[in-house]
Design an enzyme around this catalytic site. Structure first.
Site, PDB file in Angstrom:
ATOM      1  N   ARG A  58       0.838  -1.212   0.000  1.00  0.00           N
ATOM      2  CA  ARG A  58       0.000   0.000   0.000  1.00  0.00           C
ATOM      3  C   ARG A  58       0.873   1.262   0.000  1.00  0.00           C
ATOM      4  O   ARG A  58       0.461   2.311  -0.477  1.00  0.00           O
ATOM      5  CB  ARG A  58      -0.971   0.010   1.191  1.00  0.00           C
ATOM      6  CG  ARG A  58      -1.770   1.317   1.318  1.00  0.00           C
ATOM      7  CD  ARG A  58      -3.128   1.147   1.998  1.00  0.00           C
ATOM      8  NE  ARG A  58      -3.059   0.303   3.186  1.00  0.00           N
ATOM      9  CZ  ARG A  58      -2.599   0.685   4.373  1.00  0.00           C
ATOM     10  NH1 ARG A  58      -2.178   1.912   4.566  1.00  0.00           N
ATOM     11  NH2 ARG A  58      -2.574  -0.174   5.384  1.00  0.00           N
ATOM     12  N   TYR A 111     -12.358  19.023 -14.998  1.00  0.00           N
ATOM     13  CA  TYR A 111     -12.848  17.660 -15.224  1.00  0.00           C
ATOM     14  C   TYR A 111     -14.011  17.393 -14.259  1.00  0.00           C
ATOM     15  O   TYR A 111     -14.001  17.822 -13.108  1.00  0.00           O
ATOM     16  CB  TYR A 111     -11.694  16.684 -14.981  1.00  0.00           C
ATOM     17  CG  TYR A 111     -12.113  15.249 -15.031  1.00  0.00           C
ATOM     18  CD1 TYR A 111     -12.484  14.656 -16.232  1.00  0.00           C
ATOM     19  CD2 TYR A 111     -12.137  14.477 -13.878  1.00  0.00           C
ATOM     20  CE1 TYR A 111     -12.886  13.338 -16.269  1.00  0.00           C
ATOM     21  CE2 TYR A 111     -12.527  13.146 -13.915  1.00  0.00           C
ATOM     22  CZ  TYR A 111     -12.905  12.592 -15.117  1.00  0.00           C
ATOM     23  OH  TYR A 111     -13.301  11.279 -15.152  1.00  0.00           O
ATOM     24  N   ASP A 183      -3.741  19.930 -13.150  1.00  0.00           N
ATOM     25  CA  ASP A 183      -4.029  18.696 -13.887  1.00  0.00           C
ATOM     26  C   ASP A 183      -3.398  18.851 -15.264  1.00  0.00           C
ATOM     27  O   ASP A 183      -3.798  19.702 -16.048  1.00  0.00           O
ATOM     28  CB  ASP A 183      -5.555  18.516 -13.974  1.00  0.00           C
ATOM     29  CG  ASP A 183      -5.956  17.211 -14.646  1.00  0.00           C
ATOM     30  OD1 ASP A 183      -5.212  16.722 -15.510  1.00  0.00           O
ATOM     31  OD2 ASP A 183      -7.045  16.698 -14.300  1.00  0.00           O
ATOM     32  N   LYS A 208      -4.898   8.160 -19.503  1.00  0.00           N
ATOM     33  CA  LYS A 208      -4.894   8.792 -20.802  1.00  0.00           C
ATOM     34  C   LYS A 208      -3.529   8.553 -21.475  1.00  0.00           C
ATOM     35  O   LYS A 208      -3.196   7.426 -21.712  1.00  0.00           O
ATOM     36  CB  LYS A 208      -5.256  10.272 -20.649  1.00  0.00           C
ATOM     37  CG  LYS A 208      -6.464  10.514 -19.700  1.00  0.00           C
ATOM     38  CD  LYS A 208      -7.773   9.965 -20.211  1.00  0.00           C
ATOM     39  CE  LYS A 208      -8.874   9.834 -19.162  1.00  0.00           C
ATOM     40  NZ  LYS A 208      -9.176  11.012 -18.354  1.00  0.00           N
TER      41      LYS A 208
END
Ligand SMILES: *Cc1c(COP(=O)(O)O)cnc(C)c1O
Length: 392
Positions: A58, A111, A183, A208
């Site tokens: 993790r 977004y 972003d 992406k």
């Protein structure tokens, strides 16, 4: 100062330990949740520096670590953290910077899920948010308050391709002790590196371009080590939105060809944009750096210009005409997301009802159609668009 490594060095050498991997050219997938130690002392040391050590997956994992090094080098930042999605990377970046009583300024058309995080979730924890037209530096300056702690940017945004002047945003924020988070999914670090303009934290939907094969959902947050350690001890470890070692390995594989994929996609996109801009049934194209872009000068000053994602406004009488156009396309898949090997079409009309009168939604025109240009021959794509435009 050490010289910046070349793209080839980053993609093929940085972070790789081939001697330690018995000569393997590609990194092993360390498909393990935990790591064992020979002594209590060694275990204690690793547990105390979990940010850098393979202790528990993790927190850190050797396959993920290779990816972190490459992503940080590409963005030109000290370090990078990898997440299970771009949304997780954005949420972690935002949440690490704010607490109750703080104020956040954000771009007006981020977004969709960034908007939900900022508009619906932060206020539940006593954090105020203002969305402003950040194409205007003065609008951002006017929105700042003494308790503003963060400016959330997305340049360009992924529907209408609006830019923010990154250096001007950093110049507003830094002296006031305000952090900036951008972003950068649209550009990838190959076309724009926000940290070079003074931005603190840089996020990506790695789903992406970075992965580029439409087979992984992942995210990245890049920045100075001190800030990423805060993110790591906070949202990263407590929310646990991590990628598995296999997803990290797939991303490493995708990343190897990023320069080639992006070059091909944007070269084809430029041809598609020129075709659309000259077509009588297209009223406007949105593509950073294009001759028709009102922010062209800024686009070319702070980035290398457009990637493979573009949008345009169709001269359509109604939503049915948009639907006919999209349904007629043969070589564009009707699907969300973008930045993969395959060309995609996504119309705003998806969010509207066919019988609804045409409206703007969140400031985005109803007749907007977005194309993600993949790796197919550009002639094939343009011919397909031409035949579908006949149906509008
Ligand atoms: C897709 C996307 C996101 C969210 O990323 P996921 O990987 O889907 O969670 C964030 N920002 C932009 C600009 C995006 O296009």
């Amino acid at each position: 100062m050490a010289e910046r490594p070349t793209l080839g060095e980053i993609l093929n050498q940085l972070g790789e330990d081939r001697a330690g991997w018995r000569g393997a050219v590609t990194p092993p997938i360390f498909e393990t949740s935990n790591f064992a130690f020979p002594t209590v002392a060694a275990m204690r040391a690793a547990g105390r520096s979990e940010y850098d050590s393979a202790f528990y997956t993790r927190g850190n994992n050797p396959t993920v670590e290779v990816l972190r090094k490459k992503l940080a080098a590409l963005e030109g930042t000290e370090d990078a953290l990898v997440f299970g999605s771009g949304a997780a990377a954005m949420a972690a970046g935002v949440l690490a910077c704010v607490r109750a009583g703080d104020h956040v300024v954000a771009v007006q058309k981020p977004y969709a899920w960034t908007r939900v995080l900022l508009r619906d979730w932060l206020p539940r924890f006593g954090i105020a948010v203002d969305f402003v037209d950040a194409r205007e530096v003065a609008a951002v300056a006017a929105a700042l308050r003494p308790e503003t702690r963060l400016i959330v940017l997305e340049s360009p945004n992924s529907l209408t391709m609006e830019l923010q002047d990154l250096a001007a945003m950093a110049a507003l924020a830094r002296p006031r002790g305000i952090r900036t988070l951008c972003d950068n999914s649209y550009s990838s670090p190959l076309l724009q590196r926000p940290a070079e303009h003074g931005i603190d934290l840089v996020a990506h939907s790695a789903t992406k371009y970075l992965n580029g094969h439409s087979d992984v959902v992942a995210g990245v947050l890049c920045g100075p080590r001190s800030m990423l350690e805060e993110v790591f001890r906070g949202p990263y470890m407590t929310f646990g939105a991590i990628p598995g070692p296999f997803e990290a390995w797939l991303m490493l594989r995708g990343l190897r060809t990023l320069p080639l994929r992006l070059e091909r996609s944007r070269a084809s996109a430029a041809q598609v944009v020129d075709f659309l801009a000259a077509h009588p049934k297209v009223s406007r194209v949105h593509y950073p750096g294009h001759a028709s872009d009102p922010q062209r000068e800024l686009a070319l000053r702070q980035s290398a210009g457009g990637s493979g994602l573009l949008s345009f406004e169709l001269e359509a009488a109604d939503i049915a005409a948009i639907e006919r156009f999209c349904d007629t396309l043969q070589h564009f898949l009707l699907a969300v997301s973008w930045g993969g090997h395959e060309s995609l079409v996504w119309p705003m009309a998806v969010l509207l009802k066919p019988e609804q009168p045409p409206v703007k939604l969140g400031g985005v025109p109803w007749n907007l159609v977005r194309l993600s240009i993949g790796l197919e021959e550009p002639e094939l794509l343009i011919a397909d668009l031409a035949q579908a435009l006949e149906r509008v």
